[in-house]
Motif scaffolding. Structure first.
Motif, PDB file in Angstrom:
ATOM      1  N   ILE A 193       9.940  -0.612  11.221  1.00  0.00           N
ATOM      2  CA  ILE A 193      10.223  -0.938   9.828  1.00  0.00           C
ATOM      3  C   ILE A 193      10.262   0.360   9.032  1.00  0.00           C
ATOM      4  N   VAL A 194      11.369   0.573   8.325  1.00  0.00           N
ATOM      5  CA  VAL A 194      11.473   1.687   7.393  1.00  0.00           C
ATOM      6  C   VAL A 194      10.936   1.202   6.051  1.00  0.00           C
ATOM      7  N   CYS A 195       9.868   1.822   5.586  1.00  0.00           N
ATOM      8  CA  CYS A 195       9.230   1.448   4.318  1.00  0.00           C
ATOM      9  C   CYS A 195       9.638   2.473   3.266  1.00  0.00           C
ATOM     10  N   ASP A 196      10.550   2.090   2.377  1.00  0.00           N
ATOM     11  CA  ASP A 196      11.065   3.019   1.373  1.00  0.00           C
ATOM     12  C   ASP A 196      10.317   2.818   0.062  1.00  0.00           C
ATOM     13  N   GLU A 197       9.323   3.651  -0.195  1.00  0.00           N
ATOM     14  CA  GLU A 197       8.486   3.561  -1.389  1.00  0.00           C
ATOM     15  C   GLU A 197       7.990   2.128  -1.605  1.00  0.00           C
ATOM     16  N   PRO A 198       7.332   1.518  -0.618  1.00  0.00           N
ATOM     17  CA  PRO A 198       7.029   0.091  -0.701  1.00  0.00           C
ATOM     18  C   PRO A 198       5.945  -0.283  -1.697  1.00  0.00           C
ATOM     19  N   VAL A 199       5.178   0.695  -2.203  1.00  0.00           N
ATOM     20  CA  VAL A 199       4.100   0.351  -3.137  1.00  0.00           C
ATOM     21  C   VAL A 199       4.212   1.085  -4.466  1.00  0.00           C
ATOM     22  N   SER A 200       5.254   1.866  -4.666  1.00  0.00           N
ATOM     23  CA  SER A 200       5.330   2.691  -5.876  1.00  0.00           C
ATOM     24  C   SER A 200       5.533   1.861  -7.138  1.00  0.00           C
ATOM     25  N   ALA A 201       6.114   0.663  -7.011  1.00  0.00           N
ATOM     26  CA  ALA A 201       6.362  -0.174  -8.183  1.00  0.00           C
ATOM     27  C   ALA A 201       5.181  -1.091  -8.499  1.00  0.00           C
ATOM     28  N   LEU A 202       4.085  -0.982  -7.748  1.00  0.00           N
ATOM     29  CA  LEU A 202       2.944  -1.878  -7.903  1.00  0.00           C
ATOM     30  C   LEU A 202       1.776  -1.156  -8.562  1.00  0.00           C
ATOM     31  N   ASP A 203       0.925  -1.933  -9.259  1.00  0.00           N
ATOM     32  CA  ASP A 203      -0.255  -1.301  -9.832  1.00  0.00           C
ATOM     33  C   ASP A 203      -1.263  -0.989  -8.723  1.00  0.00           C
ATOM     34  N   VAL A 204      -2.283  -0.208  -9.065  1.00  0.00           N
ATOM     35  CA  VAL A 204      -3.168   0.363  -8.051  1.00  0.00           C
ATOM     36  C   VAL A 204      -3.881  -0.699  -7.230  1.00  0.00           C
ATOM     37  N   SER A 205      -4.368  -1.763  -7.869  1.00  0.00           N
ATOM     38  CA  SER A 205      -5.103  -2.792  -7.134  1.00  0.00           C
ATOM     39  C   SER A 205      -4.207  -3.523  -6.151  1.00  0.00           C
ATOM     40  N   VAL A 206      -2.957  -3.786  -6.551  1.00  0.00           N
ATOM     41  CA  VAL A 206      -2.014  -4.460  -5.658  1.00  0.00           C
ATOM     42  C   VAL A 206      -1.581  -3.515  -4.544  1.00  0.00           C
ATOM     43  N   GLN A 207      -1.437  -2.226  -4.869  1.00  0.00           N
ATOM     44  CA  GLN A 207      -1.111  -1.236  -3.844  1.00  0.00           C
ATOM     45  C   GLN A 207      -2.113  -1.292  -2.704  1.00  0.00           C
ATOM     46  N   ALA A 208      -3.394  -1.336  -3.043  1.00  0.00           N
ATOM     47  CA  ALA A 208      -4.440  -1.331  -2.019  1.00  0.00           C
ATOM     48  C   ALA A 208      -4.307  -2.550  -1.108  1.00  0.00           C
ATOM     49  N   THR A 209      -3.960  -3.716  -1.693  1.00  0.00           N
ATOM     50  CA  THR A 209      -3.795  -4.937  -0.895  1.00  0.00           C
ATOM     51  C   THR A 209      -2.621  -4.810   0.068  1.00  0.00           C
ATOM     52  N   VAL A 210      -1.493  -4.294  -0.423  1.00  0.00           N
ATOM     53  CA  VAL A 210      -0.296  -4.171   0.413  1.00  0.00           C
ATOM     54  C   VAL A 210      -0.511  -3.123   1.504  1.00  0.00           C
ATOM     55  N   ILE A 211      -1.186  -2.016   1.175  1.00  0.00           N
ATOM     56  CA  ILE A 211      -1.456  -0.980   2.178  1.00  0.00           C
ATOM     57  C   ILE A 211      -2.339  -1.526   3.291  1.00  0.00           C
ATOM     58  N   ALA A 212      -3.389  -2.263   2.911  1.00  0.00           N
ATOM     59  CA  ALA A 212      -4.258  -2.872   3.919  1.00  0.00           C
ATOM     60  C   ALA A 212      -3.476  -3.856   4.780  1.00  0.00           C
ATOM     61  N   LEU A 213      -2.547  -4.574   4.174  1.00  0.00           N
ATOM     62  CA  LEU A 213      -1.711  -5.519   4.926  1.00  0.00           C
ATOM     63  C   LEU A 213      -0.845  -4.786   5.951  1.00  0.00           C
ATOM     64  N   LEU A 214      -0.214  -3.695   5.539  1.00  0.00           N
ATOM     65  CA  LEU A 214       0.627  -2.924   6.463  1.00  0.00           C
ATOM     66  C   LEU A 214      -0.200  -2.391   7.631  1.00  0.00           C
ATOM     67  N   GLU A 215      -1.402  -1.922   7.350  1.00  0.00           N
ATOM     68  CA  GLU A 215      -2.290  -1.437   8.418  1.00  0.00           C
ATOM     69  C   GLU A 215      -2.627  -2.567   9.391  1.00  0.00           C
TER      70      GLU A 215
END
Length: 339
Positions: A185-207
């Motif tokens: 999967i190519v992830c092109d700035e997948p969390v840059s449009a999200l606020d910090v708390s949501v970023q953390a959730t999406v990053i943990a999901l990707l991991e």
């Protein structure tokens, strides 16, 4: 061939170039002569099964164009893109359709990547229908399982994109990318449009998804803190070229290229109070040169604090220093001693 059956590099990019405009060849591709925009210039890297390679650099450095070529949304001017040993760059549009199941992309803006006219459940199911995956009567159950995998409640399946949050929309896009069980999967700035708390959730999901399914990520981002958390290795791009590549901790702790040093020095240090001197900040002068007219010699020499005469006339090669740590700089060893 499944990811378990393939034991080589999952992705091999060799001598990749993408030029826009300028002189045209008989085959309709940019020749790289004066006037063409050299968005990507001689980029090479590899990616292993279940690995994350972070691709970082300033806006306009060629990160997104590189990712688009890997997933077949843009054609390279030159170069080879091998996926499981097969060249993707030479595939026709119908052949690419068959490869979509194995190579997916997550775009920066999730709402722009979703159809506003369709409920999100149907959009997650769409890849299964297009590729005729599984029994039609069982596909809704597969959609429910995909939503569970990305922590989306089942009732969201009936909602439209404008009825869900940005974080939920990003998880819908991830679920859709997972539907075909891709290896990459190519992830092109997948969390840059999200606020910090949501970023953390999406990053943990990707991991979590990488650990569970063995997916490889090409993670394109300008957020160096996120890249450090997710990536096994990092490649730094400047003006269409990779200028440094290495293991994440090694590159962050001991950057060898002046541009990498400048990028890393700009990471905010939340441990210090506002106004406190952080020290070590490298401030670059001027703006990046135009990719339509890159400087002679080293592309970075017009902004480099260590520039010498050789840098203005002789283009450095990407060379390996200390194991797999590679750098495109004539004087990397001397700069290393300055730290």
């Amino acid at each position: 061939m499944s990811r378990q059956e393939y034991d080589g590099d999952l992705l091999e990019v060799d001598g990749l170039r993408r030029y826009f405009g300028g002189a045209r060849s008989w085959f309709g591709k940019g020749s790289g002569k004066a006037g063409s925009i050299r968005a990507v210039e001689n980029v090479s890297f590899n990616l292993r099964i279940g690995e994350t390679l972070g691709l970082v650099g300033e806006s306009g450095c060629g990160k997104t164009t590189t990712g688009r070529m890997i997933v077949g949304l843009d054609r390279p001017t030159q170069g080879v893109i091998r996926f499981k040993g097969k060249d993707l760059a030479s595939l026709s549009a119908p052949q690419w359709r068959d490869k979509r199941a194995e190579v997916q992309i997550i775009f920066q803006n999730p709402l722009a990547a979703l159809d506003p006219r369709l409920p999100v459940g149907k959009q997650i199911r769409e890849p299964l229908d297009l590729h005729d995956i599984g029994i039609p009567s069982e596909r809704d159950a597969e959609v429910a399982e995909l939503m569970r995998a990305v922590s989306l409640p089942p009732e969201l399946a009936q909602r439209f994109p404008h009825q869900i949050s940005g974080g939920q929309a990003q998880r819908v896009v991830i679920a859709r990318a997972l539907a075909l069980k891709p290896s990459l999967i190519v992830c092109d700035e997948p969390v840059s449009a999200l606020d910090v708390s949501v970023q953390a959730t999406v990053i943990a999901l990707l991991e979590h998804l990488q650990q569970e399914y063995g997916i490889a990520y090409l993670f394109i981002s300008h957020d160096l803190r996120v890249v450090r958390r997710l990536s096994h290795r990092v490649a730094v791009m400047y003006l269409g070229q990779i200028v440094e590549e290495g293991w994440t901790d090694e590159l962050y702790d001991q950057p060898l290229h002046p541009y990498t040093r400048a990028l890393l020095s700009a990471i905010p240090d939340v441990s210090k109070t506002p106004g406190q001197d952080r020290g070590g900040r490298v401030v670059l002068k001027g703006e990046p040169p135009s990719p339509a007219n890159p400087p002679s010699g080293c592309h970075f020499h017009t902004r480099c604090p260590y520039v010498l005469r050789r840098c203005t006339t002789e283009a450095p090669e990407l060379r390996v220093i200390d194991g797999i740590h590679a750098v495109r700089c004539h004087f990397a060893e001397q700069i290393k001693e300055l730290r």
